[in-house]
Design a protein around this motif. Structure first.
Motif, PDB file in Angstrom:
ATOM      1  N   UNK A   8       0.850  -1.185   0.000  1.00  0.00           N
ATOM      2  CA  UNK A   8       0.000   0.000   0.000  1.00  0.00           C
ATOM      3  C   UNK A   8       0.888   1.239   0.000  1.00  0.00           C
ATOM      4  N   UNK A   9       0.881   2.005  -1.083  1.00  0.00           N
ATOM      5  CA  UNK A   9       1.746   3.188  -1.157  1.00  0.00           C
ATOM      6  C   UNK A   9       1.397   4.248  -0.115  1.00  0.00           C
ATOM      7  N   UNK A  10       0.251   4.089   0.558  1.00  0.00           N
ATOM      8  CA  UNK A  10      -0.144   5.011   1.618  1.00  0.00           C
ATOM      9  C   UNK A  10       0.812   4.946   2.815  1.00  0.00           C
ATOM     10  N   UNK A  11       1.584   3.858   2.937  1.00  0.00           N
ATOM     11  CA  UNK A  11       2.417   3.648   4.126  1.00  0.00           C
ATOM     12  C   UNK A  11       3.340   4.828   4.401  1.00  0.00           C
ATOM     13  N   UNK A  12       3.993   5.337   3.381  1.00  0.00           N
ATOM     14  CA  UNK A  12       4.948   6.439   3.572  1.00  0.00           C
ATOM     15  C   UNK A  12       4.227   7.691   4.070  1.00  0.00           C
ATOM     16  N   UNK A  13       3.133   8.058   3.398  1.00  0.00           N
ATOM     17  CA  UNK A  13       2.358   9.219   3.820  1.00  0.00           C
ATOM     18  C   UNK A  13       1.729   8.978   5.186  1.00  0.00           C
ATOM     19  N   UNK A  14       1.295   7.731   5.418  1.00  0.00           N
ATOM     20  CA  UNK A  14       0.671   7.392   6.692  1.00  0.00           C
ATOM     21  C   UNK A  14       1.602   7.627   7.866  1.00  0.00           C
ATOM     22  N   UNK A  15       2.864   7.303   7.701  1.00  0.00           N
ATOM     23  CA  UNK A  15       3.841   7.522   8.768  1.00  0.00           C
ATOM     24  C   UNK A  15       3.996   9.012   9.075  1.00  0.00           C
ATOM     25  N   UNK A  16       4.023   9.824   8.040  1.00  0.00           N
ATOM     26  CA  UNK A  16       4.135  11.272   8.240  1.00  0.00           C
ATOM     27  C   UNK A  16       2.914  11.791   8.996  1.00  0.00           C
ATOM     28  N   UNK A  17       1.755  11.338   8.583  1.00  0.00           N
ATOM     29  CA  UNK A  17       0.505  11.759   9.206  1.00  0.00           C
ATOM     30  C   UNK A  17       0.446  11.329  10.674  1.00  0.00           C
ATOM     31  N   UNK A  18       0.850  10.088  10.936  1.00  0.00           N
ATOM     32  CA  UNK A  18       0.826   9.562  12.303  1.00  0.00           C
ATOM     33  C   UNK A  18       1.790  10.339  13.198  1.00  0.00           C
ATOM     34  N   UNK A  19       2.978  10.636  12.685  1.00  0.00           N
ATOM     35  CA  UNK A  19       3.941  11.415  13.478  1.00  0.00           C
ATOM     36  C   UNK A  19       3.385  12.799  13.811  1.00  0.00           C
ATOM     37  N   UNK A  20       2.692  13.384  12.845  1.00  0.00           N
ATOM     38  CA  UNK A  20       2.122  14.726  13.058  1.00  0.00           C
ATOM     39  C   UNK A  20       1.068  14.686  14.168  1.00  0.00           C
ATOM     40  N   UNK A  21       0.166  13.705  14.101  1.00  0.00           N
ATOM     41  CA  UNK A  21      -0.880  13.591  15.123  1.00  0.00           C
ATOM     42  C   UNK A  21      -0.260  13.290  16.491  1.00  0.00           C
ATOM     43  N   UNK A  22       0.784  12.441  16.497  1.00  0.00           N
ATOM     44  CA  UNK A  22       1.434  12.069  17.761  1.00  0.00           C
ATOM     45  C   UNK A  22       2.085  13.267  18.449  1.00  0.00           C
ATOM     46  N   UNK A  23       2.494  14.266  17.673  1.00  0.00           N
ATOM     47  CA  UNK A  23       3.075  15.478  18.261  1.00  0.00           C
ATOM     48  C   UNK A  23       2.107  16.147  19.223  1.00  0.00           C
ATOM     49  N   UNK A  24       0.814  16.053  18.914  1.00  0.00           N
ATOM     50  CA  UNK A  24      -0.205  16.735  19.713  1.00  0.00           C
ATOM     51  C   UNK A  24      -0.923  15.796  20.687  1.00  0.00           C
ATOM     52  N   UNK A  25      -1.061  14.522  20.295  1.00  0.00           N
ATOM     53  CA  UNK A  25      -1.871  13.603  21.106  1.00  0.00           C
ATOM     54  C   UNK A  25      -1.065  12.523  21.809  1.00  0.00           C
ATOM     55  N   UNK A  26       0.186  12.314  21.402  1.00  0.00           N
ATOM     56  CA  UNK A  26       1.003  11.268  22.017  1.00  0.00           C
ATOM     57  C   UNK A  26       0.856   9.939  21.294  1.00  0.00           C
ATOM     58  N   UNK A  27       1.830   9.054  21.498  1.00  0.00           N
ATOM     59  CA  UNK A  27       1.884   7.802  20.746  1.00  0.00           C
ATOM     60  C   UNK A  27       0.868   6.758  21.205  1.00  0.00           C
ATOM     61  N   UNK A  28       0.289   6.969  22.387  1.00  0.00           N
ATOM     62  CA  UNK A  28      -0.716   6.016  22.865  1.00  0.00           C
ATOM     63  C   UNK A  28      -2.143   6.408  22.440  1.00  0.00           C
ATOM     64  N   UNK A  29      -2.263   7.493  21.748  1.00  0.00           N
ATOM     65  CA  UNK A  29      -3.585   7.954  21.298  1.00  0.00           C
ATOM     66  C   UNK A  29      -4.154   7.010  20.245  1.00  0.00           C
TER      67      UNK A  29
END
Length: 297
Positions: A129-150
């Motif tokens: 799934x080519x979304x994987x690369x973009x997905x990682x960027x998106x997840x890191x961005x959300x984690x900046x505000x909500x944390x990795x356990x969100x």
């Protein structure tokens, strides 16, 4: 060692091999009891462990879908369990079977440890799934505000909606898992199954996807290793027959020419929980005999 289950052939039957199962995401090892019993009856010692963030391998339910050591920790745990089994049952061939996310873990594991096993079965393989690369960027961005356990509903929908959509008319969530409604209902009732991953968990999943479909890092190859990909013809995880076969070809090109595949029409994601699963079990046994040289009575 992680919480695990090891089952044995009937009394008086000499074991002919070991099967190490690696389960999929959002499930637990007890769901493989019937499958393991089938192969016990054929002479195999069967073993499975709850991966990190799953089943009984948690301190609280907040740990479900969280991997303390990321994707590499999942691979290392599989390797540790393999070596434990080989020490406990020396001289027996060892086959590794990975389902769904477990199939990604097994392939990432084989990049460095393929000489430790005698055969591999890749079940419910997620196609690239080519979304994987973009997905990682998106997840890191959300984690900046909500944390990795969100647990992000947005990421959950991005990942899972393509699986649910083809079966919406059936009126039950997770219908994509199996045509057997009882299996799906039991899964949905289980408090340890179906819990959405944390951001950390989805990030590990994306990393595994990239690792498996990368052409680099394939060291210590056992080029004679027999490998069998199996998938339901209605499994949305495969994306399409073309994408599934492309995954098989990719694995061959990574140094494993003895790679085969079988598609099962009208079956869905969990082949071991399908109504006609015995057909799948019998094909796996034939693969063991013909390609891995393990004689089954």
């Amino acid at each position: 060692m992680r919480p695990s289950t090891i089952t044995y052939p009937p009394e008086g039957v000499n074991p002919i091999g070991i099967i190490q199962f690696v389960h999929g995401m959002c499930e637990k090892r007890q769901r493989y009891e019937e499958t393991m019993n089938y192969f016990n009856q054929k002479g195999f010692i069967c073993a499975i462990a709850d991966m990190q963030g799953h089943g009984e391998n948690i301190l609280t339910t907040d740990d479900l879908g969280y991997f303390e050591n990321g994707y590499q920790g999942l691979i290392d745990d599989v390797y540790e369990f393999t070596m434990f089994l080989k020490r406990e049952y020396p001289g027996l061939p060892l086959i590794i079977i990975g389902h769904s996310m477990g199939s990604l873990i097994v392939r990432a594991y084989l990049k460095k440890h393929s000489r430790e096993v005698n055969a591999a079965v890749i079940s419910g393989s997620p196609s690239y799934n080519p979304f994987a690369k973009f997905g990682k960027i998106l997840i890191r961005f959300i984690a900046l505000f909500r944390g990795w356990r969100y647990r992000s509903p947005f990421i959950e929908h991005l990942v899972n909606d393509p699986f649910e959509k083809p079966f919406e008319k059936e009126g039950i969530v997770n219908a994509w898992l199996s045509t057997d409604r009882n299996v799906v209902e039991q899964y949905n009732r289980d408090p340890l199954c179906g819990v959405p991953f944390t951001l950390n968990g989805y990030y590990a999943l994306m990393n595994l996807m990239q690792q498996v479909y990368s052409k680099t890092g394939w060291t210590s190859k056992n080029s004679s290793l027999p490998v069998m990909f199996i998938s339901g013809g209605d499994d949305p995880c495969r994306i399409s027959d073309k994408a599934f076969k492309k995954a098989v070809t990719h694995f061959k090109h990574c140094g494993y020419p003895n790679t085969y595949y079988n598609l099962y029409p009208d079956m869905r994601h969990e082949l071991f929980n399908e109504k006609n699963r015995t057909e799948v079990f019998e094909d796996i046994l034939k693969f063991f005999e013909i390609k891995a040289g393990i004689e089954v009575d």
